[in-house]
Design a protein around this motif. Structure first.
Motif, PDB file in Angstrom:
ATOM      1  N   SER A 212     -29.630   4.883  29.457  1.00 40.45           N
ATOM      2  CA  SER A 212     -28.753   4.096  28.585  1.00 40.45           C
ATOM      3  C   SER A 212     -27.398   4.779  28.438  1.00 40.45           C
ATOM      4  CB  SER A 212     -29.403   3.972  27.209  1.00 40.45           C
ATOM      5  OG  SER A 212     -28.441   3.609  26.253  1.00 40.45           O
ATOM      6  N   ASP A 213     -26.337   3.964  28.383  1.00 43.54           N
ATOM      7  CA  ASP A 213     -25.002   4.547  28.216  1.00 43.54           C
ATOM      8  C   ASP A 213     -24.724   4.928  26.761  1.00 43.54           C
ATOM      9  OD1 ASP A 213     -25.096   1.883  27.531  1.00 43.54           O
ATOM     10  OD2 ASP A 213     -23.066   1.425  28.193  1.00 43.54           O
ATOM     11  N   VAL A 214     -25.638   4.625  25.845  1.00 43.26           N
ATOM     12  CA  VAL A 214     -25.384   5.020  24.452  1.00 43.26           C
ATOM     13  C   VAL A 214     -26.336   6.117  23.968  1.00 43.26           C
ATOM     14  CG1 VAL A 214     -24.496   2.707  23.932  1.00 43.26           C
ATOM     15  CG2 VAL A 214     -26.867   3.261  23.366  1.00 43.26           C
ATOM     16  N   ILE A 215     -27.257   6.526  24.815  1.00 45.06           N
ATOM     17  CA  ILE A 215     -28.300   7.466  24.369  1.00 45.06           C
ATOM     18  C   ILE A 215     -27.706   8.823  23.976  1.00 45.06           C
ATOM     19  CG2 ILE A 215     -28.899   8.239  26.721  1.00 45.06           C
ATOM     20  CD1 ILE A 215     -31.803   8.439  25.804  1.00 45.06           C
ATOM     21  N   ALA A 216     -26.723   9.301  24.737  1.00 45.74           N
ATOM     22  CA  ALA A 216     -26.216  10.661  24.508  1.00 45.74           C
ATOM     23  C   ALA A 216     -25.643  10.821  23.101  1.00 45.74           C
ATOM     24  CB  ALA A 216     -25.162  11.014  25.555  1.00 45.74           C
ATOM     25  N   ARG A 217     -24.912   9.827  22.652  1.00 46.52           N
ATOM     26  CA  ARG A 217     -24.304   9.942  21.325  1.00 46.52           C
ATOM     27  C   ARG A 217     -25.251   9.531  20.204  1.00 46.52           C
ATOM     28  NH1 ARG A 217     -17.950   8.861  21.397  1.00 46.52           N
ATOM     29  NH2 ARG A 217     -17.518   9.462  23.532  1.00 46.52           N
ATOM     30  N   SER A 218     -26.225   8.681  20.534  1.00 42.62           N
ATOM     31  CA  SER A 218     -27.075   8.132  19.476  1.00 42.62           C
ATOM     32  C   SER A 218     -28.304   8.984  19.177  1.00 42.62           C
ATOM     33  CB  SER A 218     -27.521   6.718  19.858  1.00 42.62           C
ATOM     34  OG  SER A 218     -26.405   5.876  20.035  1.00 42.62           O
ATOM     35  N   LEU A 219     -28.871   9.581  20.209  1.00 41.67           N
ATOM     36  CA  LEU A 219     -30.131  10.300  20.025  1.00 41.67           C
ATOM     37  C   LEU A 219     -30.046  11.452  19.020  1.00 41.67           C
ATOM     38  CD1 LEU A 219     -32.780   9.487  21.195  1.00 41.67           C
ATOM     39  CD2 LEU A 219     -32.475  11.114  23.064  1.00 41.67           C
TER      40      LEU A 219
END
Lengths: 261, 109
Positions: A212-219
């Motif tokens: 996912s392109d949002v996983i790095a900032r969201s996790l």
């Protein structure tokens, strides 16, 4: 058609399952190329077998009204509260949000903790990811290039083979992005912080696609929630609802059975 | 012709035709565009391929079915029991048969 009017804006919702059941779940979809049907055709019916289930179209989306102004966080949260008031009342619910819908669900839980019994975040778009900038960049493309980008960002099952639909969706997306204050309002939306997540006491389930392109900032953010289970689905992108429908469905149903107040 | 498409050869043919006509009207209403007025809607018509029905239009159709035929026709639950690929292949005749079956199972409806 089931509708409720919040602050003068007509919102379309669907209520499925067993009215008054102890398990109440409300589904919140993602931005622009999305509407309540994504939940309707994947997870909602499985929960409706034993729960009281509500789905609604965000303002500007699906069969809800598209006002020219009013896409600030406060407007979107007001809509969610209005839909709850019109359906399950103030009884606590499990909020199930996809992408931006997960962001809204977290915000709602911070503002109204007494109304949230649980949170399910499906590839939640939670970090400071410049929503507005990214959306504007995609949709400022022209012609076929724009249609391709739009189609790629919308993995809906009926969208794969239809030209009428691609055009209709692209037109709707352009009307929303170019004809309303959505992008401007998104740009002004303050990001969630680690401290916000630490305040969330409700049990939570966070599902992410490995690529996912949002996983790095969201996790790192969801990991701050005191009672959160995180699952990363191998081989999936941001569109886990479509790429791993059955796994997402099973995990949500199991979570809701456990949390049921 | 494959057998699955041969839907009108049932003992409920008369019922089928009534339901098909109602359904055609509802489908045109949810599409809500001029071109839909002229598109033939028959038992073999595919929702996805021929009518290019959007998923949100399916939801609107489900609600109209519930209003028209009552809760006995649990279209949402029926769709929910299918895989996405099955829904993509769905033909109008299959829905007609489903409605007729639900109605005959509960004649008081």
């Amino acid at each position: 058609m089931a509708e409720t009017v919040v602050e003068g804006v007509r919102l379309h919702y669907q209520r499925l399952g067993v009215e008054g059941a102890p398990l109440r779940a409300v589904f919140v979809h993602g931005l622009v190329m999305d509407n309540l049907s994504s939940w309707y055709f994947t997870v909602a019916n499985a929960l409706a077998a034993f729960g009281d289930v509500v789905l609604y179209d965000l303002r500007g989306h699906g069969l809800s009204e598209r006002p020219a102004e009013g896409y600030r966080e406060v407007d979107m949260l007001g809509d969610l509260r209005g839909v709850l008031d019109a359906t399950v009342g103030d009884a606590p619910v499990i909020l199930v949000g996809n992408s931006y819908g997960a962001f809204l669900s977290v915000r709602f839980a911070l503002r109204h903790p007494e109304r949230v019994a649980g949170l399910v975040l499906v590839d939640g778009h939670l970090g400071d990811d410049d929503f507005g900038e990214r959306m504007a960049a995609t949709l400022s493309l022209q012609g076929e290039e724009a249609d391709r980008a739009i189609a790629a960002s919308f993995q809906n099952w009926l969208g794969r083979q239809s030209t009428r639909k691609a055009t209709k969706l692209a037109n709707m997306a352009r009307a929303l992005v170019n004809g309303t204050s959505l992008v401007r309002d998104l740009r002004a939306t303050p990001p969630l912080t680690a401290a916000d997540f630490e305040r969330i006491t409700a049990p939570a389930l966070a599902l992410y696609g490995e690529s996912s392109d949002v996983i790095a900032r969201s996790l790192p953010l969801v990991a701050r929630m005191p009672h959160c289970t995180v699952r990363v689905l191998p081989g999936c992108t941001h569109s886990i609802l479509w790429e791993a429908t059955n796994e997402v469905k099973t995990r949500i149903v199991d979570f809701c059975r456990e949390v049921r107040p | 012709m494959n057998e699955r498409n041969n839907l009108s050869n049932t003992s409920n043919a008369a019922n089928d035709n009534v339901v098909l006509a109602d359904l055609g009207t509802m489908i045109r209403e949810v599409i809500g565009e001029e071109w839909a007025e002229d598109v033939p809607i028959e038992m073999e018509t595919s929702f996805a391929k021929d009518l290019e029905l959007e998923s949100i239009e399916f939801v609107a159709l489900a609600e109209r079915l519930k209003e028209k035929f009552g809760k006995e026709v649990d279209f949402a639950g029926w769709l929910g029991s299918m895989e996405l690929e099955q829904i993509l292949q769905l033909r109008v005749g299959q829905l007609v048969e489903f409605i007729v079956r639900c109605n005959s199972a509960s004649p008081t409806a």
